[in-house]
Design an enzyme around this catalytic site. Structure first.
Site, PDB file in Angstrom:
ATOM      1  N   PHE A 119      10.537  -1.173   9.180  1.00  0.00           N
ATOM      2  CA  PHE A 119      10.107   0.282   8.834  1.00  0.00           C
ATOM      3  C   PHE A 119      10.228   1.019  10.281  1.00  0.00           C
ATOM      4  CE2 PHE A 119       7.576   4.018   7.637  1.00  0.00           C
ATOM      5  CZ  PHE A 119       8.097   4.434   6.706  1.00  0.00           C
ATOM      6  N   ASP A 190       2.493  -6.137   9.552  1.00  0.00           N
ATOM      7  CA  ASP A 190       2.261  -4.792   8.761  1.00  0.00           C
ATOM      8  C   ASP A 190       2.095  -5.119   7.084  1.00  0.00           C
ATOM      9  OD1 ASP A 190       2.497  -2.399   7.446  1.00  0.00           O
ATOM     10  OD2 ASP A 190       3.698  -1.519   9.076  1.00  0.00           O
ATOM     11  N   TYR A 215      -2.525   4.401   0.998  1.00  0.00           N
ATOM     12  CA  TYR A 215      -2.104   5.431   0.083  1.00  0.00           C
ATOM     13  C   TYR A 215      -1.153   4.698  -0.900  1.00  0.00           C
ATOM     14  CZ  TYR A 215       1.388   6.250   3.598  1.00  0.00           C
ATOM     15  OH  TYR A 215       2.250   6.230   4.634  1.00  0.00           O
ATOM     16  N   LYS A 216      -0.750   3.216  -0.578  1.00  0.00           N
ATOM     17  CA  LYS A 216       0.117   2.677  -1.401  1.00  0.00           C
ATOM     18  C   LYS A 216      -0.334   1.994  -2.558  1.00  0.00           C
ATOM     19  CE  LYS A 216       3.436   3.183   2.037  1.00  0.00           C
ATOM     20  NZ  LYS A 216       4.190   2.428   3.591  1.00  0.00           N
ATOM     21  N   ARG A 364      15.054   2.520  -5.246  1.00  0.00           N
ATOM     22  CA  ARG A 364      13.687   1.502  -5.021  1.00  0.00           C
ATOM     23  C   ARG A 364      12.842   1.882  -6.080  1.00  0.00           C
ATOM     24  NH1 ARG A 364       9.948   1.679   0.039  1.00  0.00           N
ATOM     25  NH2 ARG A 364       9.440   3.568  -0.570  1.00  0.00           N
TER      26      ARG A 364
HETATM   27  C1  LIG Z   1       4.521   3.021   4.525  1.00  0.00           C
HETATM   28  C2  LIG Z   1       4.672   2.278   5.743  1.00  0.00           C
HETATM   29  C3  LIG Z   1       4.134   3.142   6.979  1.00  0.00           C
HETATM   30  C4  LIG Z   1       3.447   4.387   6.878  1.00  0.00           C
HETATM   31  O1  LIG Z   1       3.061   4.748   8.286  1.00  0.00           O
HETATM   32  P1  LIG Z   1       1.958   5.993   8.156  1.00  0.00           P
HETATM   33  O2  LIG Z   1       1.679   6.047   9.603  1.00  0.00           O
HETATM   34  O3  LIG Z   1       1.023   5.911   7.124  1.00  0.00           O
HETATM   35  O4  LIG Z   1       2.953   7.170   7.997  1.00  0.00           O
HETATM   36  C5  LIG Z   1       4.201   2.181   8.186  1.00  0.00           C
HETATM   37  N1  LIG Z   1       4.910   1.065   8.048  1.00  0.00           N
HETATM   38  C6  LIG Z   1       5.381   0.404   7.031  1.00  0.00           C
HETATM   39  C7  LIG Z   1       6.006  -0.810   6.877  1.00  0.00           C
HETATM   40  C8  LIG Z   1       5.415   1.100   5.617  1.00  0.00           C
HETATM   41  O5  LIG Z   1       5.917   0.863   4.599  1.00  0.00           O
END
Ligand SMILES: *Cc1c(COP(=O)(O)O)cnc(C)c1O
Length: 405
Positions: A119, A190, A215-216, A364
Site C-alpha cells: 500500500f 500491516d 475503519y475497515k 475490488r
Molecule cells: C487502508 C490502509 C492504510 C490506511 O492508512 P491511514 O493512515 O489510515 O490512512 C494503511 N496501510 C494499508 C495496507 C491499508 O490498506
C-alpha cells in the site's frame, strides 16, 4: 444462495448494522458499515460524558482506561501477546513510530525490505523516515514471491502488509517471520486488511511489530483510530521517534525531560480521541462476538462463490480475476482486472452495488461476512453482467474521475 443464507449462522449479525435498503455493500474492506449501536454510544459520549461531565470525565467516565481497554480487545482478535497493544493515531503514523523503533533496534543495518505492490502510504512512510534519518537507509522493493530470497544480513526490518490491498493475496505470516528472524531482521506486519477479516496469531508467529486500521473490518467509522502492536519482549529497549507526553513515564508530573513509560504506553503520543475511540469500541465488540473460525469460513465461501459467479456469468467480457485461487492465500476480497475498471465500477455503484476501483485497472470487491449475504453476491454479479452486456459503463457520467475512487 437463498438456502445458504438461511443456514448461515452469522446471518443474525447483519441486523447489528445500519445499511441502506437495496445497497449491496462490497466495500467493507475500505470503510466498514456503521453498527446500529454506534450513534447512541457517540451521542452519550458527546452529550453526557463531554457535555455534562466535562473534564471530570477523564476520571469519572473512564476515559483514561478506554484506549487500553479497546486495544486489548483488538489484541484478542489478532492473537497479540498481553501488554503489547495500543490504539490511537492513524495507521500511517503508527507505521512511522514502529518503523522508527525497528530501525533504532538494528543500528548496523540499513535496508527496509518490502513488497513492490505494498500500500502506497507504507512505502511513503518508509521513504520519509529514511530521508529524515539521513543515515543511508534504503527501501528495497521486490516482487512478493522474491521476499524470502531477498532476506539477508543487510535487512533491518521486513515490512509487509499481510493481505495485499490490491490483489487480496495473503502472506504466510509465521513462515516469513521465522525466515526474517533467521537472518536477524525484525518484522513489521500491516494488518489493515486482516484484523477482523482473517485469523491472525501475532504471538504464535512471534511477530515483532504490527499496525492496522480501525475503519475497515473493525467497523470503527471513517478515520477511526488505528492500532499498533509491539512484542512485549522488545518494549524495555524500544525507542520510538515521536516522544509525546502520553508516552511519558509520568505524564502528569510535567517534567521537562522525556522518560519513556515502562510498557506499551511509550508507543503512544498525545491525547487519545475519545469520541472516535468510543465509536471504534462498538465495532470491535461486534467483531468479538463472532467466532473468527466462522467468519473465516464464510469469507472463504463468499470469495469462492463470487469468483466462480464472475467466471460463469461474465465470461467473454475481458475480466481477469487477480486474487489467488487458493483460498489459503487469499484474504476477504476478490479483485477483478479490466481495462475499463473505473467506469464499470461507477456504473455498478450507480446501481447500488458498491465496491471500489484501484488504479490502474482493478475492480475490488470486499466480502464482509458479518453483514453480507450469499444472495447479494448473486445479485451483484447479475448487475455486473448487465453493466457489461448493455455497456452502461460507456455513459459519459461514469467516465469522470472523482477524487476518491
Ligand atoms: C487502508 C490502509 C492504510 C490506511 O492508512 P491511514 O493512515 O489510515 O490512512 C494503511 N496501510 C494499508 C495496507 C491499508 O490498506
Amino acid at each position: 444462495m437463498v438456502e445458504r443464507d438461511r443456514t448461515d449462522k452469522l446471518a443474525p449479525f447483519r441486523d447489528k448494522f445500519s445499511l441502506p435498503p437495496g445497497v449491496i455493500y462490497l466495500d467493507g474492506n475500505s470503510l466498514g458499515a456503521m453498527p446500529r449501536a454506534t450513534a447512541a454510544r457517540v451521542a452519550a459520549v458527546v452529550q453526557q460524558e463531554w457535555g455534562e461531565g466535562l473534564i471530570r470525565s477523564w476520571n469519572d467516565a473512564g476515559w483514561m482506561d478506554l484506549p487500553g481497554r479497546i486495544a486489548d480487545k483488538i489484541g484478542t482478535l489478532i492473537g497479540a501477546a498481553p501488554g503489547g497493544m495500543a490504539v490511537g493515531d492513524s495507521t500511517s503514523v503508527n507505521l512511522f513510530k514502529l518503523l522508527g523503533a525497528a530501525l533504532a533496534a538494528r543500528p548496523d543495518r540499513r535496508v527496509i525490505l518490502t513488497e513492490r505492490g505494498n500500500f502506497p502510504t507504507d512505502l511513503y512512510i518508509a521513504q520519509g523516515l529514511s530521508a529524515l534519518l539521513a543515515a543511508g537507509h534504503e527501501l528495497r522493493m521486490v516482487a512478493p514471491e522474491d521476499i524470502a530470497g531477498a532476506l539477508d544480513d543487510s535487512v533491518a526490518v521486513l515490512m509487509l502488509t499481510h493481505v495485499n490491498y490490491h490483489t487480496g493475496a495473503m502472506f504466510d505470516m509465521a513462515g516469513l517471520t521465522r525466515a526474517a528472524h533467521d537472518t536477524g531482521a525484525l518484522v513489521l506486519w500491516d494488518l489493515a486488511h486482516s484484523a477482523g477479516a482473517v485469523p491472525v496469531d501475532l504471538a504464535g508467529a512471534d511477530a515483532d511489530f504490527a499496525i492496522g486500521c480501525g475503519y475497515k473490518y473493525l467497523n470503527g467509522g471513517p478515520g477511526a483510530p488505528a492500532f499498533l502492536y509491539v512484542a512485549p519482549r522488545l518494549l524495555p529497549d524500544a525507542r520510538f521517534p515521536i516522544t509525546g507526553w502520553w508516552g511519558h513515564a509520568a505524564p502528569f508530573a510535567f517534567e521537562t525531560g522525556y522518560r519513556p513509560a515502562p510498557g506499551i504506553a511509550r508507543a503512544t503520543v498525545g491525547t487519545a480521541p475519545m469520541i472516535s475511540i468510543a465509536a471504534l469500541e462498538v465495532g470491535v465488540d461486534i467483531a468479538l462476538e463472532a467466532p473468527m473460525a466462522a467468519v473465516r469460513a464464510k469469507s472463504v465461501a463468499q470469495t469462492e462463490v463470487f469468483a466462480q459467479l464472475v467466471r460463469e456469468r461474465c465470461a467473454g467480457f475481458g475480466l481477469t480475476i487477480v486474487s489467488p485461487d487458493d483460498a489459503a492465500r487469499r484474504g476477504s476480497q476478490v479483485s477483478v482486472a479490466h481495462p475499463d475498471a473505473y467506469p464499470i465500477m461507477q456504473a455498478l455503484i450507480a446501481q447500488n452495488v458498491i465496491g471500489d476501483f484501484r488504479a490502474p485497472d482493478v475492480l475490488r470487491f470486499g466480502m464482509t461476512p458479518l453483514y453480507l449475504g450469499f444472495a447479494e453476491l448473486w445479485d451483484a454479479v447479475e448487475v455486473l453482467r448487465r453493466v457489461l452486456t448493455e455497456e452502461t459503463w460507456k455513459q459519459p457520467q461514469f467516465n469522470v474521475r472523482r477524487s476518491v475512487t
